[in-house]
Each structure stands twice: as structure tokens, then as C-alpha cells.
Design a protein around this motif. Sequence first.
Motif, PDB file in Angstrom:
ATOM      1  N   UNK A 264       0.821  -1.206   0.000  1.00 48.08           N
ATOM      2  CA  UNK A 264       0.000   0.000   0.000  1.00 48.08           C
ATOM      3  C   UNK A 264       0.859   1.261   0.000  1.00 48.08           C
ATOM      4  N   UNK A 265       2.013   1.196   0.686  1.00 48.59           N
ATOM      5  CA  UNK A 265       2.881   2.376   0.738  1.00 48.59           C
ATOM      6  C   UNK A 265       3.480   2.707  -0.638  1.00 48.59           C
ATOM      7  N   UNK A 266       3.508   1.732  -1.544  1.00 42.00           N
ATOM      8  CA  UNK A 266       3.960   1.988  -2.920  1.00 42.00           C
ATOM      9  C   UNK A 266       2.803   2.493  -3.777  1.00 42.00           C
ATOM     10  N   UNK A 267       1.618   1.937  -3.571  1.00 45.31           N
ATOM     11  CA  UNK A 267       0.472   2.280  -4.419  1.00 45.31           C
ATOM     12  C   UNK A 267       0.013   3.716  -4.209  1.00 45.31           C
ATOM     13  N   UNK A 268      -0.101   4.151  -2.956  1.00 44.47           N
ATOM     14  CA  UNK A 268      -0.711   5.446  -2.678  1.00 44.47           C
ATOM     15  C   UNK A 268       0.058   6.622  -3.287  1.00 44.47           C
ATOM     16  N   UNK A 269       1.409   6.668  -3.215  1.00 42.85           N
ATOM     17  CA  UNK A 269       2.111   7.761  -3.908  1.00 42.85           C
ATOM     18  C   UNK A 269       1.875   7.765  -5.418  1.00 42.85           C
ATOM     19  N   UNK A 270       1.739   6.573  -6.007  1.00 35.54           N
ATOM     20  CA  UNK A 270       1.445   6.498  -7.438  1.00 35.54           C
ATOM     21  C   UNK A 270       0.095   7.145  -7.725  1.00 35.54           C
ATOM     22  N   UNK A 271      -0.884   6.910  -6.862  1.00 34.44           N
ATOM     23  CA  UNK A 271      -2.219   7.494  -7.052  1.00 34.44           C
ATOM     24  C   UNK A 271      -2.153   9.020  -6.955  1.00 34.44           C
ATOM     25  N   UNK A 272      -1.389   9.519  -5.986  1.00 39.61           N
ATOM     26  CA  UNK A 272      -1.256  10.974  -5.857  1.00 39.61           C
ATOM     27  C   UNK A 272      -0.615  11.578  -7.110  1.00 39.61           C
ATOM     28  N   UNK A 273       0.373  10.882  -7.647  1.00 41.59           N
ATOM     29  CA  UNK A 273       1.030  11.360  -8.864  1.00 41.59           C
ATOM     30  C   UNK A 273       0.057  11.372 -10.045  1.00 41.59           C
ATOM     31  N   UNK A 274      -0.838  10.407 -10.087  1.00 41.96           N
ATOM     32  CA  UNK A 274      -1.849  10.349 -11.151  1.00 41.96           C
ATOM     33  C   UNK A 274      -2.751  11.576 -11.082  1.00 41.96           C
ATOM     34  N   UNK A 275      -3.182  11.950  -9.873  1.00 36.27           N
ATOM     35  CA  UNK A 275      -4.054  13.119  -9.725  1.00 36.27           C
ATOM     36  C   UNK A 275      -3.352  14.385 -10.227  1.00 36.27           C
TER      37      UNK A 275
END
Length: 608
Positions: A264-275
Motif C-alpha cells: 500500500x505504501x507503494x500504491x498510494x504515492x502512485x495514485x497521488x502522482x496520477x491526480x
Amino acid sequence: MIGVAPPAHDPAAPTTAHTLPVGAPTTVRAYVAELLRRHRRAFGILLAVNTVATVASMVGPWLLGDVVERLSEGARELHLGFTATLFTLALVVQAVFVRQVRLRGAMLGERMLADLREDFLVRAVRLPPGVLERAGTGDLLSRITTDIDRLANAMREAVPQLTIGVMWAALLLGGLVVTAPPLAPAVLVAVPLLVAGCRWYFKRAPAGYRSEAAGYASVSAALAETVDAGRTVEAHRLGDRRVGLSELRIKQWTAWENYTLWLRSVLFPVINLVHVTVLGSVLMLGGVFVLQGWIEVGQLTTGALLAQMLVDPVNLILRWYDELQVAQVSLARLVGVRDIEPDAGDSALEPDGRDVLADRVRFGYREGVDVLRQVSLEVAPGTRLALVGPSGAGKSTLGRLLAGIYAPRDGRVALGGAELSRMTAERVRSHVALVNQEHHVFVGSLRDNLRLALPHARLEEDRPDPADARPTEEAALWAALAAVDADGWARALSDGLDTEVGSGGHVLTPAQAQQIALARLVLADPHTLVLDEATSLLDPRAARHLERSLARVLDGRTVVAIAHRLHTAHDADVIAVVENGRISELGSHAQLVAAGGAYAALWRSWHG
């Protein structure tokens, strides 16, 4: 991506359940589809309400874009009265319908969760008794408690919220296409990054969550076994060893917890970058389009606001989809019981008589290790048979085969010529009953605890006039209690049969609880009984008195008693001595004592 590796699999800590199966993906999908069909009307209303709320939320960006467009065109007077009224009306509609979305989503989730709990309970109690007996305590408890708890949040929120998020995102994208068509492709710039991050995560997450759940089950099993065998652990000074085992299981479980947390700690920064990428691409491309005259400033304003609004539904989708990864594992463990055929027997198969036969039976709990070896035994109707022998010889196992709990590996066990393994569980229970030292007092009245065993029992609210049937039932319940010497203390209770017992009610002693179990046996009225330490919680004198009372009630019935107290064997018509998984001696008490074999040695040692 480089990071934390998944923990190595330890053979001593299985990551899958070996007793009760985990549901296959097809089973899980079929069950989810079934739930949706049951609640399709509520689901349809939820989608309709969410559509209205989402459309209302897009009115504001559209109105603001219109204002910006008029200003860019040099308007001196905006006359915002109508705009303000429409905006206020949209806010009111949005607020009302958002509340309805949350309310109806929560109600739908609770109803589906209630269905899931009920379905699991109904399916579990219909499983073959042998399957439940072999089920590990920790695995069974973790499914009923931990998995239900994990699913509770998913059912209440994840399923409806995920549906809301998907529709919300789709409507916002649709609004972007309608209001500013050239900006719609700008959203696609972030799609490759989103797909790559999600594929990486969801490729690893399901296996990690399954292992995490199985690790918790092994922790529960280790702790439950230690508590259940607390006195044995203390007597043999096994405390340090059990603590070490528990620490090992906890270490393995927390290793999987850390692994899923790292995912999860890898996924969430990726999501923020997508936004950031979505909003940045819309503003940058939109600015170029405005300069080129392809779109108006108002369209850019509306498109940027709609793109910013996409943050919420995308976060909602990914958040609850991640939650569903955990829930999917728990759901698979709960619906796994659906992969077990609950009743594979022939409902039309009926015994032709009451004689019990075991013919060259072999049985073992583990592959290649036999507990019973070529056991043959015939019990005539009305016979009282006692099974005696040293601990671990196979007495209780043979009793369970004769009761139809287990099916033999080889050979056959038959009742009246009909193989028990081919009969339905309900049919077997109508003829044969097993009573052992395990008992349970359900929360409720003493009357309800006894009525469970009545074949014709019906709930009071199901009766047109409960008073009509009460006298006959009342007499039957008191007669059953009297048969097991329990009517004395039962009449002394404050409310008699209506006294609340079980957790939170009147506290019954272990002996009284066992008497209730035996009273249920009297009410069930089977013609063949298997008794395994059925009076073990009573002192020898009380047990002897109770057995004499039961002997009068059970007269004419076939009784197979696993005899741990040899006075039970003394009163039997036939005694079978079980040694090393075989019947070594068979005969009456007098015959076996005269023979001077294993039974005679047991009798002499018991009498000193």
C-alpha cells in the motif's frame, strides 16, 4: 520495483486452510452475483439516486465556467440572480441526494452482510458432521469472527461506495466530454501510470492478503489450543514451548502484515502522482487549446474543475477496491463451505431394519495411517454394546463410524442393510444419535434448549394458539428431565422451564449442562445411540445413578457405549475389546472374565 519481499513459506505455518476449503473465484463471483440479484431493486435505486447527486454536483462547475466565459467576452453586467438561484438549488439537491446515497448504501450493505452471515451459518450447520469435527478450531473461529469483521466494513461501505465511485467517475468524464470535448483526451495522459501502478499492486495483493489471513488463523489456532489444554500444558511444563510456538506464529503473521502494508505504501504515492498528472495535463493542454482558439476560457474553467473533481471518485474506487482485496479473501474463506457438498447422500435410501453392521472397516485421519484395521462387528437390535480398551485404541473412532459421523476408508458400515455413508445426514440422525462429553447450552430459556431435540418442534410465534400445544409439550419436557434426574434442580429454578440459561443467564454447572444434553437425547428418541463418555462430568455415584435411570428410558434401543468406567461394560449385553485398531475380544462380561484375556486384566485392575 524493488522493496520488501514476501515472507518465505514455512511448512509449519500453512498459508491456506487445509480443512475447510477457500472458495474458488468462480464460487465467489457466483455468490456475489446471487447477492446482487437478491437486492437488485435496492441497487437500482442507489444508482439512480447517485446519478442525480452527481449531475447536481456538476452544475456548479458549469455555472462558474459560464460566468468566466461571459467575463472573458467583456460583459459589464453579469446579472447573477438566476445563476445564484440555480446554484443554490443544485447544492440543495446535491446535499439531499448525497445523504440518500449514504443512507441507502449503508442499508444495502447491512442487508447484504446479514444475508452473508445467515448463508454461512445455514451452510455450515448443514455440512457433514465429520467435516466439522476435523475442522481446525483456529480456522473455524477466524472465519466466524475475523473474516466476518473484515467483511462487515466491505459490505456496509465498499460494495456500494465502489459502485458509486465508478458511476461518479463515468458521469464526470461524460460531463467533460459534453462541456469541453478537446480536453477529454488530456485525462488519458495519466492512464498508463495508473494502470502500471495498479497492475503491479493487484498482482501481489491478493496472495499477500490470503497469506495474512491464513497467518492470523494459525495464530488463533495456537492460542486456542494452548488455552483449551492449559492444564495439560502446565502439568507437563510445556509453557515455554507453547509460548515459543505462539511467538513464531505471530512473527509469521506480522511479516505478512508488513508486506501488505509495504504494498500500500507503494500504491498510494502512485495514485497521488496520477491526480497531479491529470490536473496538470488538463491545464497545460487546455491553455494551449485556448491560445489556439480551439476552446473558450469558460470551457477550460469547467473542464479543469471537473478534472479536479475526478480526484474524489478515483480515490474512492482505489480505496474501496483495495479494501475489497482484503474482503475478497475473507469472502472466499466464508463461501468456501459452498464448495463442500452438504448432502451427497441418497434421500430415498431407508434402512430395512435396525441391525448395525461394520464389515472389514479401515479408517484413518491421515493418509497412510490407519486407526482402525479390518474391524468387523454386528450389533443386533436392542443390544447394549460396550467398547472398552486402552486410550488411543480406536474406541471413539469406531463409535463415530457406527454413528455415521465418518465414512470408512475401506469396508462398509450399514444400518438395516443401508450404508450410512450413502444416506443423507438428516436421515442418519433420525435413526442414530451420538452423545459425547462435549455439550452446549444455548442462550435462551431452558425450554428452548430442550425443544431443539423435538422432531415436531415449532417456534411459539409459528403456532396459531401456543396454549393448545403447551400441556403435551410441557409434560414431554419434564418427563425428559426426570429421565436424566434433572427435574429436581430444574423445578427449583425461579421461572422453571422459562428460566434464561446460557451466557448472561442462569449459570448451569457442567453436570447440569450434560444432563440437558442427555434430556435432548431422550426427546429426540432415536432407536440407536452411541454414547461416548456421556456421563463423564458427573461424579461416579451420580453417574451410576443416572445411567440406571437412562437404562430404563433406553430399554429396547440399540446402545453402543464407549466405556471408560467398567461398570458400564459390566451392565452391557456384549463387550468388544478394542486394541491397536482391532477387536481382540468379543463376548459378555462373564465370558470375557472367564477367558482371562485383556478384559479380565482390565477388570481386575479396576477392582484392585
